[in-house]
Design an enzyme around this catalytic site. Structure first.
Site, PDB file in Angstrom:
ATOM      1  N   GLY A   1       0.817  -1.212   0.000  1.00  0.00           N
ATOM      2  CA  GLY A   1       0.000   0.000   0.000  1.00  0.00           C
ATOM      3  C   GLY A   1       0.850   1.261   0.000  1.00  0.00           C
ATOM      4  O   GLY A   1       0.331   2.364  -0.122  1.00  0.00           O
TER       5      GLY A   1
ATOM      6  N   PHE B   1      -4.620   0.674   8.414  1.00  0.00           N
ATOM      7  CA  PHE B   1      -5.448  -0.396   7.868  1.00  0.00           C
ATOM      8  C   PHE B   1      -6.000  -0.104   6.466  1.00  0.00           C
ATOM      9  O   PHE B   1      -5.913  -0.935   5.562  1.00  0.00           O
ATOM     10  CB  PHE B   1      -6.592  -0.610   8.867  1.00  0.00           C
ATOM     11  CG  PHE B   1      -7.627  -1.605   8.466  1.00  0.00           C
ATOM     12  CD1 PHE B   1      -7.349  -2.963   8.474  1.00  0.00           C
ATOM     13  CD2 PHE B   1      -8.902  -1.192   8.084  1.00  0.00           C
ATOM     14  CE1 PHE B   1      -8.319  -3.897   8.127  1.00  0.00           C
ATOM     15  CE2 PHE B   1      -9.877  -2.110   7.735  1.00  0.00           C
ATOM     16  CZ  PHE B   1      -9.583  -3.460   7.756  1.00  0.00           C
TER      17      PHE B   1
ATOM     18  N   SER C   1      -2.980  -0.250   3.719  1.00  0.00           N
ATOM     19  CA  SER C   1      -1.857  -1.199   3.772  1.00  0.00           C
ATOM     20  C   SER C   1      -2.381  -2.604   3.469  1.00  0.00           C
ATOM     21  O   SER C   1      -3.582  -2.868   3.550  1.00  0.00           O
ATOM     22  CB  SER C   1      -1.163  -1.136   5.133  1.00  0.00           C
ATOM     23  OG  SER C   1      -2.085  -1.333   6.181  1.00  0.00           O
TER      24      SER C   1
ATOM     25  N   SER D   1       4.055  -6.282  11.046  1.00  0.00           N
ATOM     26  CA  SER D   1       3.134  -5.273  11.559  1.00  0.00           C
ATOM     27  C   SER D   1       2.376  -5.744  12.813  1.00  0.00           C
ATOM     28  O   SER D   1       2.312  -6.937  13.114  1.00  0.00           O
ATOM     29  CB  SER D   1       2.154  -4.984  10.418  1.00  0.00           C
ATOM     30  OG  SER D   1       0.994  -4.379  10.857  1.00  0.00           O
TER      31      SER D   1
ATOM     32  N   GLY E   1      -1.421  -4.873  14.862  1.00  0.00           N
ATOM     33  CA  GLY E   1      -2.682  -4.136  14.835  1.00  0.00           C
ATOM     34  C   GLY E   1      -3.131  -3.817  16.249  1.00  0.00           C
ATOM     35  O   GLY E   1      -2.678  -4.439  17.218  1.00  0.00           O
TER      36      GLY E   1
ATOM     37  N   GLY F   1      12.262 -11.996  -1.476  1.00  0.00           N
ATOM     38  CA  GLY F   1      11.364 -12.383  -2.560  1.00  0.00           C
ATOM     39  C   GLY F   1      10.049 -11.631  -2.448  1.00  0.00           C
ATOM     40  O   GLY F   1       9.890 -10.721  -1.623  1.00  0.00           O
TER      41      GLY F   1
ATOM     42  N   TYR G   1       4.844   3.866  22.459  1.00  0.00           N
ATOM     43  CA  TYR G   1       4.742   4.564  21.173  1.00  0.00           C
ATOM     44  C   TYR G   1       4.837   6.060  21.443  1.00  0.00           C
ATOM     45  O   TYR G   1       3.947   6.637  22.069  1.00  0.00           O
ATOM     46  CB  TYR G   1       3.391   4.186  20.570  1.00  0.00           C
ATOM     47  CG  TYR G   1       3.147   4.621  19.159  1.00  0.00           C
ATOM     48  CD1 TYR G   1       3.134   3.683  18.138  1.00  0.00           C
ATOM     49  CD2 TYR G   1       2.874   5.945  18.838  1.00  0.00           C
ATOM     50  CE1 TYR G   1       2.868   4.066  16.820  1.00  0.00           C
ATOM     51  CE2 TYR G   1       2.616   6.330  17.528  1.00  0.00           C
ATOM     52  CZ  TYR G   1       2.609   5.376  16.533  1.00  0.00           C
ATOM     53  OH  TYR G   1       2.350   5.743  15.237  1.00  0.00           O
TER      54      TYR G   1
END
Ligand code: FAD
Length: 564
Positions: free
Chosen positions: A147, A215, A218, A228, A230, A281, A484
């Site tokens: 995204g 969300f 991405s 990631s 959530g 990859g 955070y």
């Protein structure tokens, strides 16, 4: 019972603004958040009521011509079809970088870096294989694109790259392919964006339960490639737990792991793909854990008298038999920011009425300047939710906390989609705002928090700004949690100003490593965090990763320069 999922052909992928976050039609509005301007004036001395500076006009950008040798163009065309090979300026710019603060400042200064020469849209694994084979034959660089929402510099080709650069957008691989109801596993293509993926699962009564704040913009492949997390990870796990198997097109062929609950097959190849940022990859699909859509979902707000009280309560909740989906608490600064950004007229706008304030001050002896707002989420049957709320309520109560109902839940849901737009608006006003996050054990969180705030304040003083730093705890685990941090200060939004930003960002990152945290809990390494990798995983760990990358990709064709 295995159910193939049938879906309508989705509309062509809508990319985010080339210069910022989100949809073209959405931006920050003062009328929505009238308390933000006075808050910003008080805390970083900036008047944000002026008309914001706009990013440059796309037509004014200097875009170098793509370098795409004819044989490579022909091979890519054969792989995906001529209509899915793009070399126009807009496509190349949209696929050049993510949404880090550095990316956004550079764009505003028309510093575009090394653009991809072509963007290709394969429609399945065969096409991905053909694209990779064509690129390797031509010694081109291949950068998978989900995204484009990463904030760690995970997408941009190195500036001096002389080989052709191909961005492989997985947007056409966006299907939930199959749901195994007994195993509670779903096979999903890697390019599925959050909303499209949930829509397909919800239609069958399932959910992935992975809701990062990004969300909407991405993808599953991007989540896996960046490890990631959530907001409901307390219940559903991080993407690392959710992902049970992967299929990846590598230079050595298609790597496929088995969707078993656990295995003893040497070092985990599945784990090697998690967080690999395109260096091993192109992930084409994953088998992921899914859950029945819960009957009830409640997010409750709680106030705590202080950050220290809140931290202990969060630890005790993690230790207890309660199993909330979300545990999040803001420090006093972030609590004030939350109040300043609530939407006018929303349920949450009445959150701290004069009466409640008086009660907290007089009856509960709160110092309102130190008060911390927390969100705790519960899901399941009504009986389960009720029992969880009771358990959590008792712990909160023991630490002087108070439940303030469901209003803050609305604030939480609204904030996570609004906040990224505020960052672009602030850049237009001459303020830099960014985030850094880490995780550490419960025993280290308190000292880490205090140390990082002190280092950030010292860095603000060094570059001569009135800076603001705030923090929340989220993603609780058995042994610790994520912290955070968000920081902001008034600054010219110029390329030279990035030096000041680096001083602050580096002070915070170094603080994490010095104070027993990790370089990132869920934003990955990219180029932003690469300088701290050796400190984090030790020089031997870096050597191991180098051998892994060099072993599978000796020509350094796969997203070179990321992680190491
Ligand atoms: P991209 O940005 O397109 O790519 C990221 C990396 O993954 C690149 O190295 C790319 O090459 C690689 N990649 C992508 N797809 C594939 C594939 N199919 N195969 C191999 N490699 C691939 N992160 C969180 O974890 N939680 C949050 O709550 C969160 N909130 C955010 C909020 C905002 C406002 C922003 C800007 C970012 C946030 N992020 C968050 C960071 C970001 O959204 C994540 O890193 C996300 O996982 C990136 O996914 P993407 O699809 O956008 O990947």
């Amino acid at each position: 019972v295995r159910t193939p999922v049938v879906v309508e052909e989705p509309a062509l992928v809508e990319h985010m603004k080339w210069w910022g976050w989100g949809r073209e039609s959405v931006s920050f509005s003062h009328s929505d958040k009238p308390d933000l301007a006075p808050f910003v004036r008080t805390n970083i001395g900036l008047d944000i009521t002026r008309p914001p500076a706009q990013p440059p006009a796309f037509a004014d950008l200097t875009i170098p011509d793509p370098t795409l040798p004819e044989p490579l163009r022909a091979a890519l065309t054969a792989a995906v079809g001529a209509e899915h090979v793009h070399t126009d300026a807009h496509m190349r710019v949209v696929h050049a970088y993510g949404k880090s603060l550095r990316d956004l400042v550079r764009i505003r200064n028309a510093d575009l870096g090394r653009l991809p020469d072509a963007v290709v849209y394969p429609d399945g694994e065969e096409a991905v294989r053909a694209v990779l084979a064509a690129a390797l034959d031509a010694d081109a660089v291949v950068i998978p694109f989900g995204g484009g929402s990463n904030i760690s510099g995970s997408l941009e080709a190195p500036r001096g790259e002389t080989r052709p650069v191909i961005s492989v957008d997985l947007g056409r691989l966006d299907r939930v392919l199959e749901i195994d109801a007994d195993a509670r596993l779903a096979r999903i293509q890697a390019g599925a964006l959050g909303p499209h993926l949930e829509e397909q699962l919800n239609a069958q009564g399932w959910t992935l339960g992975h809701f990062p704040d990004s969300f909407s913009h991405s993808t599953l492949g991007g989540w896996i490639a960046t490890r990631s997390s959530g907001m409901q990870s307390d219940k559903y796990g991080d993407i690392a737990e959710i992902t049970r198997a992967v299929r990846v097109v590598t230079p050595a062929g298609v790597l496929a792991t088995r969707p078993v609950p656990s295995q003893s097959t040497g070092p985990s190849v599945r784990e090697m793909i998690l967080g690999s940022e395109g260096r091993l990859g192109i992930i084409t699909e994953a088998t992921v854990q899914v859950h029945r859509v819960p009957e009830e979902r409640v997010i409750l707000g709680y106030f705590f008298p202080t950050w220290d009280d809140a931290l202990v309560a969060m630890r005790e909740i993690a230790e207890s038999e309660a199993s909330p989906t979300v545990t999040r608490v803001s420090d006093a600064n972030e609590t004030r920011f939350s109040f300043a950004t609530r939407r006018k007229g929303s349920l949450a706008s009445g959150l701290v009425s004069a009466g409640l304030k008086q009660y907290l001050r007089r009856v509960r002896n709160y110092d309102l300047e130190q008060m911390c707002l927390s969100f705790i989420g519960f899901e399941g049957t009504p009986a389960h939710v009720k029992a969880q709320r009771k358990l959590v309520g008792e712990i909160v109560g023991r630490h002087g906390g108070l439940c303030v109902g469901t209003g803050p839940g609305q604030l939480y849901d609204q904030k996570k989609f609004d906040t990224p737009y505020i960052r672009d608006f602030l850049l237009g006003q001459g303020a830099v705002a960014d985030v850094s996050e880490t995780s550490a054990s419960w025993s280290q969180l308190g000292p880490l928090y205090r140390g990082v705030v002190a280092r950030a304040n010292k860095a603000f003083a060094e570059i001569g700004v009135d800076g603001w730093i705030m923090c929340h705890l989220s993603h609780s685990y058995h042994s610790g949690a994520c912290l955070y941090f968000t920081f902001a200060y008034s600054s010219p939004v110029t390329l030279e100003a990035i030096e000041g930003y680096d001083t602050v960002k580096s002070a915070i990152q170094q603080g994490f490593l010095d104070l027993a945290g990790t370089l990132s809990h869920h934003h990955a390494v990219g180029v932003e965090h690469a300088p701290w990798l050796g400190d984090d995983i030790s020089p031997a760990g870096v050597r191991l990763l180098t051998a892994l990358f060099d072993g599978i990709d000796p020509g350094h064709n796969l997203n070179p320069g990321k992680i190491i």
